[in-house]
Scaffold this active site. Structure first.
Site, mmCIF file in Angstrom:
data_model
loop_
_atom_site.group_PDB
_atom_site.id
_atom_site.type_symbol
_atom_site.label_atom_id
_atom_site.label_comp_id
_atom_site.label_asym_id
_atom_site.label_seq_id
_atom_site.Cartn_x
_atom_site.Cartn_y
_atom_site.Cartn_z
ATOM 1 N N CYS A 2 0.837 -1.200 0.000
ATOM 2 C CA CYS A 2 0.000 0.000 0.000
ATOM 3 C C CYS A 2 0.875 1.255 0.000
ATOM 4 O O CYS A 2 1.907 1.308 0.666
ATOM 5 C CB CYS A 2 -0.937 0.066 1.191
ATOM 6 N N ARG A 27 6.774 -1.122 -3.433
ATOM 7 C CA ARG A 27 6.270 -1.684 -2.190
ATOM 8 C C ARG A 27 5.348 -2.883 -2.435
ATOM 9 O O ARG A 27 5.108 -3.666 -1.535
ATOM 10 C CB ARG A 27 5.515 -0.617 -1.402
ATOM 11 N N TRP A 73 -2.766 -3.069 -1.573
ATOM 12 C CA TRP A 73 -2.451 -4.502 -1.501
ATOM 13 C C TRP A 73 -3.621 -5.116 -0.742
ATOM 14 O O TRP A 73 -3.852 -4.785 0.422
ATOM 15 C CB TRP A 73 -1.137 -4.700 -0.751
ATOM 16 N N ASN A 99 -3.791 3.262 4.684
ATOM 17 C CA ASN A 99 -2.904 2.097 4.856
ATOM 18 C C ASN A 99 -3.109 1.573 6.271
ATOM 19 O O ASN A 99 -3.351 2.357 7.196
ATOM 20 C CB ASN A 99 -1.434 2.496 4.728
ATOM 21 N N GLY A 100 -2.930 0.268 6.460
ATOM 22 C CA GLY A 100 -3.099 -0.300 7.793
ATOM 23 C C GLY A 100 -4.361 -1.132 7.837
ATOM 24 O O GLY A 100 -4.973 -1.430 6.800
ATOM 25 N N GLU A 482 19.919 -18.012 3.559
ATOM 26 C CA GLU A 482 19.721 -16.785 2.788
ATOM 27 C C GLU A 482 19.902 -17.053 1.285
ATOM 28 O O GLU A 482 19.170 -16.502 0.459
ATOM 29 C CB GLU A 482 20.690 -15.696 3.286
ATOM 30 N N LYS A 486 17.022 -16.265 -1.429
ATOM 31 C CA LYS A 486 17.191 -15.370 -2.582
ATOM 32 C C LYS A 486 16.782 -16.096 -3.859
ATOM 33 O O LYS A 486 16.084 -15.539 -4.694
ATOM 34 C CB LYS A 486 18.653 -14.902 -2.722
ATOM 35 N N GLU A 489 12.878 -16.713 -4.069
ATOM 36 C CA GLU A 489 11.982 -15.553 -4.196
ATOM 37 C C GLU A 489 12.090 -14.854 -5.548
ATOM 38 O O GLU A 489 11.098 -14.344 -6.040
ATOM 39 C CB GLU A 489 12.132 -14.568 -3.040
ATOM 40 N N HIS A 505 20.395 -37.555 7.423
ATOM 41 C CA HIS A 505 19.230 -37.931 8.238
ATOM 42 C C HIS A 505 17.925 -37.783 7.453
ATOM 43 O O HIS A 505 16.856 -37.672 8.041
ATOM 44 C CB HIS A 505 19.190 -37.094 9.517
ATOM 45 N N LYS A 602 7.440 -5.380 -0.821
ATOM 46 C CA LYS A 602 8.672 -4.962 -0.162
ATOM 47 C C LYS A 602 8.464 -4.773 1.339
ATOM 48 O O LYS A 602 9.308 -5.150 2.130
ATOM 49 C CB LYS A 602 9.186 -3.666 -0.805
HETATM 50 C C1 F6R Z 1 13.866 -11.258 1.252
HETATM 51 C C2 F6R Z 1 13.118 -10.193 1.816
HETATM 52 C C3 F6R Z 1 12.137 -10.481 2.901
HETATM 53 C C4 F6R Z 1 12.351 -9.459 3.990
HETATM 54 C C5 F6R Z 1 11.296 -9.606 5.087
HETATM 55 C C6 F6R Z 1 11.528 -8.617 6.215
HETATM 56 O O1 F6R Z 1 14.771 -10.831 0.294
HETATM 57 O O2 F6R Z 1 13.324 -9.106 1.418
HETATM 58 O O3 F6R Z 1 12.241 -11.784 3.402
HETATM 59 O O4 F6R Z 1 13.641 -9.633 4.488
HETATM 60 O O5 F6R Z 1 10.021 -9.415 4.560
HETATM 61 O O6 F6R Z 1 11.469 -7.299 5.750
HETATM 62 P P1 F6R Z 1 12.045 -6.113 6.618
HETATM 63 O O7 F6R Z 1 13.517 -6.306 6.688
HETATM 64 O O8 F6R Z 1 11.652 -4.877 5.875
HETATM 65 O O9 F6R Z 1 11.403 -6.216 7.967
#
Ligand code: F6R
Length: 607
Positions: A2, A27, A73, A99-100, A482, A486, A489, A505, A602
């Protein structure tokens, strides 16, 4: 998730609004809309479309000087024109973007329906427009009506209200969802994120929770929900429009990976003491006695921020010998945790808006826990709620996949480990070696990025894989997690991370020639064990990509990506970089929308 933009001034409002929405696209959203007031007529266009499509739909709205806009969103009801914002009261006088989440929306909808109000959407937000309309029947200013309506809602909001009978003002309010005012020359902007404003002004005012603002072209004033005036001086954001531009890169992820060396320089600036071999983290607000009193450290975050927390826990334990762990922030909240007064809780978040991380921060504060933030976005909800912590200084991160913020989280936690270590038993010599390792990081990261073609070539070879394993042991275990995150996603290739020791295991059953494994081999005391993991996988026909800074016999693996070393405790930071590049090049090869992966946003501001 949003986005909000509002404008009052002399320019063509709809152009400013749509341009602002474009800046907020990163976002994540599924519908968009605008409402403007032109010659006392409230005009609106909204639909389940992308902002560039909306731009073509709003050409008839030109010539207005006041308006609001939104990217939505979906939370309450699907992405449809009716559910898109702005929302209106029944008479069409008031328009609202929100928003919210209004938590008592169902009860309010029922009450409104009982009073004969017909609701046009499934949303929680629409109720607010009707509540403002009802409150305005008492007369008074727009902000009085907004204030009265706010008293009836429970939940979180960042919102802006437009009243068609007041062509010169907007009212904005905030509780848990950011609202920032942009102060122009004879014009004023409102947004949920400074990225929508920096093209026009760097003078901003962040509203506090529970605060309202009435905004006119040449002035603004702020007050609390209970009508106490507040005095807010504008601050200057040190970000410009270039920070949000692609600047010749193919996409933001590419740009943000390349920015990592300079981002690390920023997070280290002024925080290292080479002579004493320690770190300075004044933002924590803890003196040496308080630092010594910490008996445990717990990192709370979501997704990549959680994995960064796992790296943090490892480095804190290693340097400070203080027990440390990381937990997904939402899991922590849901299990009604015991709050340990001797524990330092670290809330980790790039955006500072993630609901799942904000909620435990609030709970910890209610229960007297000591919680600090590791946050990138200054002025964000988590940064404010924590009140103290470490800013990440990664600069704006636009791509959904976190790269430079992740790296700066890990670097900050190394600083924390160093600081906690040096008020305990970490020797000055060991501290100085760690400082040197930290100082070397930017250059070493730059070297890895300069050799990105090697990683791209490996990605090219494996781009038809449908599944992949990421295997790491001890220090490299969070790196593996991680790396898998990456890859899945942004490329949508199924990837799972395992501790090397866990393979036998269960997961070994899945190894065959169609299951490549990325095996991390840090140059630490576990090299031999990691090499034997590679042999176990190879013996079962599994292709192996070794990512290492150790001396790995080239012939053992199908591909070897080597990185430099800055010392075992910090090397996991370097090992992460090629995994970002690997995911990136896999995604490119597969033609994915790298900056906006499907189904993701985001900032995840909802539960
Ligand atoms: C992965 C990614 C998400 C964020 C997660 C937390 O690349 O970007 O897994 O890390 O949504 O987001 P923040 O750091 O903004 O709290």
């Amino acid at each position: 998730m949003c986005g909000i933009v509002g404008y009052v001034g002399n320019r063509d409002a709809v152009s400013v609004l749509v341009e602002g929405l474009l800046r907020l696209e990163y976002r994540g959203y599924d519908s968009a809309g605008v409402a403007v007031l032109r010659d006392d007529e409230l005009l609106s266009v909204k639909a389940a479309v992308r902002v560039w499509q909306l731009r073509n739909m709003v050409t008839d709205l030109a010539g207005a000087h006041l308006g609001i806009a939104h990217t939505r969103w979906a939370t309450h009801g699907p992405a449809t024109e009716a559910n898109a914002h702005p929302h209106f009261d029944s008479s069409g006088r008031f328009a609202v973007v929100h928003n919210g989440i209004i938590e008592n929306a169902e009860a309010l909808r029922t009450q409104l329906a009982d009073r004969g109000v017909e609701l046009a959407s499934d949303t929680d937000s629409e109720v607010f427009a009707h509540l403002v309309a009802e409150a305005s029947e008492q007369g008074g200013r727009l902000e009085d009506a907004v204030r009265a309506a706010l008293r009836l809602v429970e939940g979180t909001y960042g919102l802006v209200v437009l009243d068609a009978t007041r062509p010169d003002e907007l009212v904005a309010a905030r509780n848990g969802s950011p609202i920032v005012l942009g102060i122009g020359a004879g014009e004023m902007f409102v947004a949920s994120d400074v990225s929508a404003l920096v093209r026009h002004t760097r003078q901003v005012v962040y509203l506090e929770d529970g605060e309202l603002a009435t905004v006119r072209a040449g002035e603004f004033h702020t007050s609390t929900i209970d009508a106490r005036t507040t005095h807010r001086a504008p601050t200057t954001v040190d970000l410009g429009v270039d920070d949000y531009e692609l600047g010749g890169f193919a996409d933001y992820m590419d740009k943000e990976m390349a920015e990592q060396p300079e981002a690390v320089v920023r997070v280290l600036r002024g925080r290292l003491d080479a002579k004493l071999g320690t770190a300075r983290l004044d933002g924590l607000g803890l003196n040496p006695w308080e630092l010594r009193g910490i008996r445990r450290v717990k990192f709370l975050g979501c997704g990549s921020a959680y994995y960064a927390g796992q790296l943090g826990a490892a480095v804190v334990e290693e340097l400070a010998r203080v027990p440390a762990d990381a937990e997904p922030a939402a899991e922590f909240s849901y299990r009604n945790p015991v709050v340990d007064p001797d524990c330092l809780y670290v809330a980790v978040s790039q955006s500072g808006e993630t609901f799942d991380t904000l909620a435990p921060v609030q709970e910890l504060r209610r229960k007297g826990g000591r919680v600090v933030g590791a946050v990138n976005v200054v002025g964000s909800a988590i940064a404010r709620e924590c009140g103290s912590g470490v800013f990440l200084h990664a600069g704006p991160e636009i791509s959904v996949a976190s790269t430079k913020a992740f790296t700066n989280m890990a670097v900050s936690f190394a600083l924390l480990g160093l600081l906690l270590g040096r008020v305990r038993d970490l020797s000055a010599a060991h501290g100085r070696r760690t400082v040197a390792g930290l100082q070397a990081l930017p250059e070493r990261i730059a070297e890895i990025i300069d050799r990105r073609d090697e990683v791209a070539a490996v990605a090219e070879r494996f781009a038809d894989a449908e599944h992949m394993f990421f295997i790491g042991r001890v220090r490299a275990w969070p790196v593996a997690r991680e790396g898998a995150q990456k890859l899945k996603e942004i490329s949508y290739v199924h990837a799972e991370a395992y501790q090397a020791s866990e393979l036998k295991h269960g997961p070994l059953a899945l190894i065959d020639k169609s299951m490549p494994s990325v095996v991390l081999v840090p140059d630490d005391e576990l090299v031999a064990k990691n090499l034997s993991t590679i042999e176990q996988i190879k013996a079962r026909g599994g292709p192996v990509i070794a990512v290492t800074n150790a001396d790995v016999p080239i012939e053992l693996a199908d591909a070897v990506i080597t990185v430099p070393s800055v010392g075992a405790a910090l090397d996991p930071i370097l090992l992460t970089i090629p995994l970002q590049l690997f995911a990136y090049h896999m995604a490119r090869k597969l033609g994915r929308d790298i900056d906006k992966p499907r189904n993701l946003a985001k900032s995840v501001t909802v539960e």
